[in-house]
Design an enzyme around this catalytic site. Sequence first.
Site, mmCIF file in Angstrom:
data_model
loop_
_atom_site.group_PDB
_atom_site.id
_atom_site.type_symbol
_atom_site.label_atom_id
_atom_site.label_comp_id
_atom_site.label_asym_id
_atom_site.label_seq_id
_atom_site.Cartn_x
_atom_site.Cartn_y
_atom_site.Cartn_z
ATOM 1 N N LYS A 203 -50.449 34.461 9.347
ATOM 2 C CA LYS A 203 -51.652 34.499 8.500
ATOM 3 C C LYS A 203 -52.818 35.122 9.277
ATOM 4 O O LYS A 203 -53.501 36.001 8.798
ATOM 5 C CB LYS A 203 -51.991 33.078 8.041
ATOM 6 C CG LYS A 203 -53.190 33.002 7.124
ATOM 7 C CD LYS A 203 -53.342 31.587 6.580
ATOM 8 C CE LYS A 203 -54.649 31.436 5.812
ATOM 9 N NZ LYS A 203 -54.849 30.091 5.296
ATOM 10 N N GLU A 209 -47.648 32.652 20.010
ATOM 11 C CA GLU A 209 -46.184 32.723 20.008
ATOM 12 C C GLU A 209 -45.697 33.922 19.198
ATOM 13 O O GLU A 209 -44.794 34.663 19.613
ATOM 14 C CB GLU A 209 -45.598 31.444 19.385
ATOM 15 C CG GLU A 209 -45.875 30.164 20.159
ATOM 16 C CD GLU A 209 -47.102 29.419 19.646
ATOM 17 O OE1 GLU A 209 -48.091 30.088 19.257
ATOM 18 O OE2 GLU A 209 -47.076 28.178 19.646
ATOM 19 N N GLY A 262 -51.077 27.781 5.469
ATOM 20 C CA GLY A 262 -49.816 28.150 6.113
ATOM 21 C C GLY A 262 -48.639 27.320 5.625
ATOM 22 O O GLY A 262 -47.581 27.841 5.256
ATOM 23 N N ARG A 263 -48.819 26.008 5.581
ATOM 24 C CA ARG A 263 -47.684 25.127 5.228
ATOM 25 C C ARG A 263 -47.395 25.125 3.733
ATOM 26 O O ARG A 263 -46.465 24.465 3.279
ATOM 27 C CB ARG A 263 -47.922 23.721 5.766
ATOM 28 C CG ARG A 263 -49.294 23.151 5.438
ATOM 29 C CD ARG A 263 -49.613 21.948 6.314
ATOM 30 N NE ARG A 263 -50.962 21.447 6.065
ATOM 31 C CZ ARG A 263 -52.060 21.876 6.681
ATOM 32 N NH1 ARG A 263 -51.978 22.831 7.585
ATOM 33 N NH2 ARG A 263 -53.234 21.342 6.404
ATOM 34 N N GLU A 348 -49.267 17.695 9.306
ATOM 35 C CA GLU A 348 -50.386 18.603 9.552
ATOM 36 C C GLU A 348 -51.425 18.470 8.435
ATOM 37 O O GLU A 348 -52.623 18.610 8.662
ATOM 38 C CB GLU A 348 -49.891 20.054 9.680
ATOM 39 C CG GLU A 348 -50.935 20.987 10.267
ATOM 40 C CD GLU A 348 -50.384 22.337 10.717
ATOM 41 O OE1 GLU A 348 -49.997 22.471 11.899
ATOM 42 O OE2 GLU A 348 -50.332 23.264 9.900
ATOM 43 N N HIS A 379 -24.494 8.198 12.197
ATOM 44 C CA HIS A 379 -23.888 8.005 13.511
ATOM 45 C C HIS A 379 -24.926 8.197 14.609
ATOM 46 O O HIS A 379 -24.578 8.423 15.764
ATOM 47 C CB HIS A 379 -22.708 8.974 13.680
ATOM 48 C CG HIS A 379 -21.721 8.843 12.562
ATOM 49 N ND1 HIS A 379 -20.673 7.949 12.598
ATOM 50 C CD2 HIS A 379 -21.659 9.448 11.343
ATOM 51 C CE1 HIS A 379 -19.985 8.027 11.469
ATOM 52 N NE2 HIS A 379 -20.567 8.919 10.678
ATOM 53 N N LYS A 507 -54.253 24.639 21.786
ATOM 54 C CA LYS A 507 -54.187 26.110 21.868
ATOM 55 C C LYS A 507 -55.208 26.623 22.888
ATOM 56 O O LYS A 507 -54.911 27.491 23.703
ATOM 57 C CB LYS A 507 -54.533 26.724 20.500
ATOM 58 C CG LYS A 507 -53.459 26.631 19.449
ATOM 59 C CD LYS A 507 -53.910 27.408 18.202
ATOM 60 C CE LYS A 507 -53.063 27.092 16.991
ATOM 61 N NZ LYS A 507 -53.579 27.673 15.750
HETATM 62 O O1 F6P Z 1 -49.805 24.970 13.767
HETATM 63 C C1 F6P Z 1 -51.048 25.495 13.507
HETATM 64 C C2 F6P Z 1 -50.986 26.654 12.557
HETATM 65 O O2 F6P Z 1 -52.286 27.110 12.379
HETATM 66 C C3 F6P Z 1 -50.335 26.307 11.221
HETATM 67 O O3 F6P Z 1 -51.189 25.727 10.321
HETATM 68 C C4 F6P Z 1 -49.818 27.630 10.806
HETATM 69 O O4 F6P Z 1 -48.854 27.486 9.822
HETATM 70 C C5 F6P Z 1 -49.272 28.154 12.107
HETATM 71 O O5 F6P Z 1 -50.206 27.716 13.077
HETATM 72 C C6 F6P Z 1 -49.066 29.634 12.199
HETATM 73 O O6 F6P Z 1 -50.253 30.344 11.988
HETATM 74 P P1 F6P Z 1 -50.243 31.872 11.633
HETATM 75 O O7 F6P Z 1 -49.525 32.081 10.363
HETATM 76 O O8 F6P Z 1 -51.683 32.280 11.564
HETATM 77 O O9 F6P Z 1 -49.542 32.600 12.750
#
Ligand code: F6P
Length: 538
Positions: A203, A209, A262-263, A348, A379, A507
């Site tokens: 987003k 990452e 995002g979620r 979240e 199990h 972060k």
């Molecule tokens: O985990 C934090 C967060 O901001 C989430 O809300 C989001 O889904 C994720 O990081 C990834 O963010 P982006 O889509 O901006 O890479």
Amino acid sequence: MTDLAAAWTTLETAAQDARERRIADLFKAEPDRLDKLSVEAPQLLLDLSKQPWSRAEAQAALALARAGGIEAARDRQFAGQAVNPSEDRAALHMALRAAKGADFQAKGEPVSAEVDATREAMAAIARAVRSGEKRGATGQPFSAIVHIGIGGSDFGPRLVWEALRPLSPQIELRFAANVDPADMALALAGLDPARTLVVVVSKTFTTQETIANATVARAWLRAALGQAGDAHLLAVSAAPSAAQAFGVPADQIFGFRDWVGGRYSVWSAVGLSCVIALGPEAFEELLAGARAMDDHFRTAPLAANAPVLLALAHIFNRNGLGRPIRAVVPYAQRLRLLPNFLQQLEMESNGKQAGVDGRPVPRGTAAAVFGDAGTNVQHAFFQLMHQGTDIIPLDIIAVAQASEGEPSNQTKLLANAIAQAEALMVGKPESEVRAELTAQGMAPAAIDVLAPQKTFHGNRPSSFILLDRLTPQALGALIALYEHKTFVEGVLWEINSFDQWGVELGKTLATRILGELEGGARGVHDPSTERLVSRLKG
Ligand code: F6P
């Protein structure tokens, strides 16, 4: 005292009666229990009759929902008002799955035409890739996609792909989320860059990452295909210029807006990899299933409203009975990622200690969620579920008809799902255990020692969600059910379910420590952190 505060007090007081009472006994006392505490919602049956509430307590929970203004809050959300006040944003994922030609507005701005256009653009590229009309830099058709994203840019598409992949054996879809180099190495292993598309989903297009993994993927493409490898990059972002600066061709960037959290974003262009890999028709069905749940949530009376009732059952356990953990067990291997998805969706969204008014919340918010596929978990952690010192409410999700594999195994799977819910509630009293051991000829002194260990106290609650088949529509409805139930909880807890400030501090510190590990100036840390940085600095 406000109406809502009074309704909370009523519910929390009423719930005390549920502590000692047996759920199983309520079926005798309440002949209409099963009917009244079950809902036929789109694509699924929701059975909440094995929850600890009596009918009267469920009514108190419904009174809480009314006092909390659930219907008005829901209508504000559907109207595109800024239900995410700390970021001044709407939360309008329902617009993404509306029928084409709908008329949603986010903070007064029409959004549906853009949503429809993006859906069409996704379908067009999916068709071109699937038909072989769109080919790679060396003229070969694509046979694999690597989806790079994390959190909300990963869990939803991953869940959808795992659940529905039998629909499409044509394209292999792999995911990489973790910045652990092993994740990208595994995702790329054995793939031919000339036949691979890389879909970068972020987003913000700033997530450490994702950008790190996208950089590895871009280098992998360029090493094999030269600069032409960039033509294999697709991006999905609310910051398209950042994606373009990264080297993604402009006509391969798919957008979404800030009113998509995002979620809650799997329905948007974030689902692009699934649109390509599963086909646009399957994705449209997924949206249709979610849309049906939206309609149900918007129109069903509260007493027969599946997301509302599920939220209230969870609240009854969380707040009425002080149970801060909940398990989710899909008795469907293809839904095994559902608990991971729900961890982000619920924790979240609602893992908040401050209310929308900035004050500390007066009661517990999101429960910690964990789980995995049944029967495997029987199990693993089910020993604790049955005999542990803490009662952990459980959501069971089962699918009536298998879409693949040996039919008799499916019957065994269903038998286990049903049996576990019954066993958790009914238990096995010590008297019965003693009688069995006596019949086996065990000495009384030995029985005294063994019987308590073999006793199941039961009275452990579960919800049962039954899908007919694991179709795209059913999956869409299931995910939307949990989305709306999370919203309902947030309204009643008076928190903002659509921001996530709690992820920021880690972060920031990670960025600072990365600088130190890479040889930059040392910061001031606590002694433990200081030693770890020194030791790993190399
Ligand atoms: O985990 C934090 C967060 O901001 C989430 O809300 C989001 O889904 C994720 O990081 C990834 O963010 P982006 O889509 O901006 O890479």
